[in-house]
Motif scaffolding. Sequence first.
Motif: not given
Length: 492
Positions: A422-426, A435-439, A442-447
């Motif tokens: 939950h700290q990552v995905l809220g 947020g933006p996706s990379f591939g 991977l998402t902006g929230a995780e980065v």
Amino acid sequence: MADYDLAIIGGGLNGVSVARDAAGRGLRVILIEQGDLGGAASAAGGRLIQGDLSVLERRAFRRTRTALAERDVWMRIAPHLVRPAHFVIPAHSDERPPWLLRLGLFLYDHLAPSGSLPRSATIDITHHPIGDALQRPFGTAFGYSDCLVDDSRLVVTTAIDAAERGAVIRTGARCVRADRSDIWRLVVIDRGHRQVITARSLANASGAWTASVAETVLRMPPPRTAAVKLGQIIVRRLFDTDNVYVLQNADRRLVFASPYQRDFTMIGTVVRSFVGDPAAVAMAADEVAYLCDAANRYFRERIGTSDVIRSVAGVNLVTGRPGKRFAREGTVMFDARRRKAPLLTIFGGDVTMARLRAERAVSRLLPFYPMSRTWTGQAVLPGGDFPKERFEIEVEDARERWKFLTADQALRLVSAYGSRLHQVLGEAREKSDLGPSFGPDLTGAEVRYFMAREWARFPDDVLWRRSKLGLTIGPADRERLAAFMAEQPVIP
Ligand SMILES: Cc1cc2nc3c(=O)[nH]c(=O)nc-3n(C[C@H](O)[C@H](O)[C@H](O)COP(=O)(O)OP(=O)(O)OC[C@H]3O[C@@H](n4cnc5c(N)ncnc54)[C@H](O)[C@@H]3O)c2cc1C
């Protein structure tokens, strides 16, 4: 008064494990890592948490028992990062006779704490999914249990725990000099700035650099060591089951082929003595070929060096002469002299024993500091506060809460963050909230989370250590990721 009780040089598994142990026992700790956490040997491992069957062949029963007990500790304190796996040894007519394998596994079962994992079994694989990927002559296999670990996330999760218990973690900070009197006075180049840090004791946990740090930074006689290089390769998925195949090679070594990031297989390990700069380690062509040949003795699908998607290699030290076997305990040395601040040196060893190794190392400081008692075997690592049997339920719960996750995504995320997902995905309700996706994954929230909470600074930190998504991300997404990371606020 010194700034810290203990300064640690090196943010590999040994360094962060010492930091976690010491911070939890009440010491004021600082850890200094020149690159990224787990950026060297600790993120280049074969990912096994095991009693090690090959040790049994050398009749090291006590060591196997201790390692199997530690395996249980890891499953308890890090059920998200250390997952039980079913290992299979196909019986090969030219290799160890079946009775010897059965005997070895019987001992392995009995040396493990009772009821920890399923016991070994002989399996007829002629019409069994385990046999599907193998060449025709393999009709019998021996199954047993051990664990796989996400090695680089174990390093960073241990560092998070150390930090939450008060340790200061500095990455991108190189210790260039350490002067010893009744305290240590360290000169550190931290992102270009020179700083002086004082500490009452020092731990040299600089992995393959241990001897050179002793010589050039501490200006002391280096320990007598030899460097070993360990390497493995990643290829496309060679089998459709979740088993780890243990391949008896013609040189009697055991080679592991394990499922890796859903679509891949990791094959390792090749061990060679190493001379040179550990920062420039890479697998040689003959080492890659050795692992391909080992796989080709067993699997239907043949592989060659051109099928290798990535190879990972790392260097660590062993005490004594080159060529000596990789000692799972590693080495802990302690140097205390009159009116001189203590020095701990800790290097080598395997992941399985890392927690215990750190506990023993920090305990050497007991005569110097009031310290609370040992604790790391009982306290869960961040995100690990659920029993290992609940893992699948945690994955289901994640899918229930974040309905946009696919089954594979939920599995990856729970394996990485456990109950802290939950700290990552809220409160995200759909993927675009992240947020933006990379591939694909991977998402902006995780980065952002990696950068704010896990000391990630560069795309490689994100793609190869905080996650292994570098395998599925293309050059354009990587560039977008680099640009995204450059825009994020700098974490001091
Ligand atoms: C390829 C490979 C495969 C392995 N496979 C397994 C396995 O399957 N199972 C298992 O249990 N074990 C395995 N091991 C062993 C295990 O992974 C390592 O021994 C373990 O991670 C310990 O690492 P470490 O912390 O000593 O060193 P490292 O992870 O190398 O960390 C040392 C750190 O010190 C830093 N450093 C150096 N000099 C300085 C300085 N002057 N200032 C600041 N920082 C500095 C470096 O940047 C580095 O990050 C493997 C090892 C290798 C190399």
